[in-house]
Design a protein around this motif. Structure first.
Motif, short mmCIF file in Angstrom:
data_model
loop_
_atom_site.label_atom_id
_atom_site.label_comp_id
_atom_site.label_asym_id
_atom_site.label_seq_id
_atom_site.Cartn_x
_atom_site.Cartn_y
_atom_site.Cartn_z
N VAL B 47 0.87 -1.17 0.00
CA VAL B 47 0.00 0.00 0.00
C VAL B 47 0.91 1.22 0.00
CG1 VAL B 47 -1.83 1.24 1.21
CG2 VAL B 47 -1.76 -1.24 1.32
N LEU B 48 0.78 2.02 -1.01
CA LEU B 48 1.66 3.17 -1.18
C LEU B 48 0.81 4.42 -1.28
CD1 LEU B 48 4.76 3.41 -1.56
CD2 LEU B 48 4.35 3.34 -4.00
N VAL B 49 1.01 5.34 -0.35
CA VAL B 49 0.25 6.60 -0.37
C VAL B 49 1.25 7.75 -0.43
CG1 VAL B 49 -1.50 8.00 0.80
CG2 VAL B 49 -1.51 5.53 1.09
N THR B 50 1.12 8.61 -1.39
CA THR B 50 1.99 9.80 -1.46
C THR B 50 1.11 11.03 -1.56
OG1 THR B 50 2.15 9.53 -3.84
CG2 THR B 50 3.97 8.67 -2.57
N TRP B 51 1.55 12.09 -0.95
CA TRP B 51 0.76 13.33 -1.02
C TRP B 51 1.67 14.54 -0.99
CZ3 TRP B 51 1.15 10.35 3.38
CH2 TRP B 51 1.65 10.97 4.51
N GLU B 52 1.12 15.63 -1.49
CA GLU B 52 1.82 16.92 -1.50
C GLU B 52 1.01 17.88 -0.66
OE1 GLU B 52 4.53 18.28 -2.86
OE2 GLU B 52 5.28 16.46 -3.82
N ASP B 53 1.63 18.44 0.37
CA ASP B 53 0.95 19.41 1.21
C ASP B 53 1.67 20.75 1.04
OD1 ASP B 53 -0.10 20.92 3.32
OD2 ASP B 53 -0.57 19.10 4.44
N PRO B 54 0.95 21.81 0.66
CA PRO B 54 1.62 23.09 0.43
C PRO B 54 2.35 23.62 1.68
CG PRO B 54 -0.76 23.27 0.10
CD PRO B 54 -0.48 21.85 0.40
N THR B 55 1.84 23.28 2.88
CA THR B 55 2.49 23.80 4.10
C THR B 55 3.55 22.84 4.63
OG1 THR B 55 0.64 22.87 5.34
CG2 THR B 55 0.56 25.24 4.85
N ASP B 56 3.22 21.54 4.68
CA ASP B 56 4.16 20.57 5.29
C ASP B 56 5.07 19.88 4.27
OD1 ASP B 56 3.15 21.13 7.74
OD2 ASP B 56 1.68 19.49 7.72
N GLY B 57 4.82 20.08 3.01
CA GLY B 57 5.64 19.41 2.00
C GLY B 57 5.11 18.04 1.65
N ALA B 58 5.96 17.25 1.02
CA ALA B 58 5.52 15.93 0.55
C ALA B 58 5.56 14.91 1.69
CB ALA B 58 6.42 15.47 -0.57
N GLY B 59 4.70 13.92 1.58
CA GLY B 59 4.68 12.85 2.58
C GLY B 59 4.44 11.51 1.90
N GLN B 60 4.74 10.46 2.62
CA GLN B 60 4.58 9.13 2.03
C GLN B 60 4.28 8.09 3.10
OE1 GLN B 60 7.58 7.78 -0.87
NE2 GLN B 60 7.80 5.99 0.43
N ILE B 61 3.40 7.17 2.79
CA ILE B 61 3.18 5.99 3.64
C ILE B 61 3.43 4.78 2.76
CG2 ILE B 61 1.50 4.61 4.93
CD1 ILE B 61 0.15 7.18 5.77
N ASN B 62 4.25 3.90 3.22
CA ASN B 62 4.60 2.72 2.43
C ASN B 62 4.46 1.50 3.33
OD1 ASN B 62 5.73 0.85 0.77
ND2 ASN B 62 7.77 1.74 0.75
N VAL B 63 3.50 0.67 3.05
CA VAL B 63 3.26 -0.51 3.90
C VAL B 63 3.43 -1.76 3.05
CG1 VAL B 63 1.62 -1.69 5.40
CG2 VAL B 63 1.64 0.78 5.33
N ARG B 64 4.19 -2.70 3.55
CA ARG B 64 4.36 -3.98 2.85
C ARG B 64 3.94 -5.09 3.81
NH1 ARG B 64 10.11 -6.15 0.76
NH2 ARG B 64 10.29 -6.79 2.91
N VAL B 65 2.88 -5.78 3.46
CA VAL B 65 2.36 -6.84 4.34
C VAL B 65 2.53 -8.18 3.64
CG1 VAL B 65 0.33 -7.66 5.61
CG2 VAL B 65 0.61 -5.23 5.18
N PRO B 66 3.21 -9.15 4.26
CA PRO B 66 3.29 -10.47 3.63
C PRO B 66 1.91 -11.09 3.48
CG PRO B 66 4.83 -10.28 5.46
CD PRO B 66 3.93 -9.09 5.52
N LEU B 67 1.63 -11.69 2.33
CA LEU B 67 0.33 -12.32 2.13
C LEU B 67 0.10 -13.46 3.12
CD1 LEU B 67 0.05 -12.34 -1.77
CD2 LEU B 67 -1.20 -10.92 -0.17
N LYS B 68 1.23 -14.05 3.57
CA LYS B 68 1.12 -15.12 4.58
C LYS B 68 0.48 -14.59 5.86
CE LYS B 68 5.38 -16.50 4.99
NZ LYS B 68 6.59 -17.17 5.51
N LEU B 69 0.83 -13.32 6.18
CA LEU B 69 0.30 -12.70 7.39
C LEU B 69 -1.22 -12.51 7.25
CD1 LEU B 69 1.22 -11.45 10.09
CD2 LEU B 69 1.35 -9.26 8.94
N LEU B 70 -1.65 -12.12 6.06
CA LEU B 70 -3.09 -11.96 5.83
C LEU B 70 -3.80 -13.30 5.99
CD1 LEU B 70 -3.36 -9.55 2.77
CD2 LEU B 70 -3.59 -9.03 5.16
N ARG B 71 -3.17 -14.35 5.44
CA ARG B 71 -3.78 -15.69 5.55
C ARG B 71 -3.90 -16.10 7.01
NH1 ARG B 71 -0.32 -17.01 1.22
NH2 ARG B 71 -1.47 -16.79 -0.70
#
Lengths: 81, 135
Positions: B47-71
């Protein structure tokens, strides 16, 4: 394989948490937690063995998980290996 | 259809070979053909989320979940007691999501996870992007 190392990066700081030694260190508390869990299973009529297996599977599946958040001011990265 | 196969069928049509011979030739051709390359199954849900905020600048959330964990998580749901599911159903109903969780079988959830590897979601807006995919 169970998680071996959890790496936590917060800003410029980086922490390496070796899971097995920390788990051994906290084993008395873990034992209490397991006992508490078993009692909770009994109270809510959940199969204790199934719950233990499920938690074990979750632990075994954790390696490879990674979480990163970076909002410009703060950056936190957690990865499990 | 490849050229060799076409030739065999043509020879059969022309009466140069019998049906048995054609069958043998086609079998031999199938055996000669190399095995298809093994398809690599995805291991992680990203899950990759990127955003641009005019006041705080750019941000990013990067989550990698093993499919085994979901199972593993999905298998844990089978331990939920019926009274908890009934309460969850009532709350979902109150929130306008009429899903009956008691009807969800662990096998169905397993199938859902199995087919997650085909999922690719892209959401683009003016100042942010969301990507969900398997790798």
């Amino acid at each position: 394989m169970i998680p071996q190392l959890v790496t936590v990066r917060a800003g410029r700081h980086r922490f390496f948490v070796p899971v097995v030694p920390v788990a051994l260190l906290l084993s008395p508390l873990l034992l209490l937690a397991v006992l508490g869990g078993l009692i909770a299973c009994r109270v809510y009529r959940i199969s204790a063995l199934g719950a233990l297996l499920g938690v074990g599977r979750l632990l075994w599946a954790l390696p490879g998980a990674r979480f990163e958040i970076d909002d410009g001011h703060t950056a936190v990265r957690v990865s499990v290996r | 259809m490849n050229e060799q196969r076409r030739q065999i069928l043509q020879m059969l049509a022309d009466g140069k070979i019998t049906a048995d011979e054609a069958e043998k030739l086609l079998d031999a051709l199938a055996r000669e053909r190399p095995e298809p390359a093994a398809v690599t199954m995805p291991k992680y849900l990203r899950v990759l989320v990127t955003w641009e905020d005019p006041t705080d600048g750019a941000g990013q959330i990067n989550v990698r979940v093993p499919l085994k964990l979901l199972r593993a998580g999905v298998r844990l749901t089978s331990l939920l007691p019926p009274q908890a599911l009934a309460r969850a159903n009532a709350e979902l109903d109150k929130a306008g999501v009429p899903i009956d969780l008691t009807q969800l079988k662990p096998q169905q959830l397993e199938e859902l996870i199995e087919h997650l590897d085909d999922v690719s979601i892209d959401v683009d807006s003016t100042d942010s992007k969301v990507k969900v995919f398997c790798e």
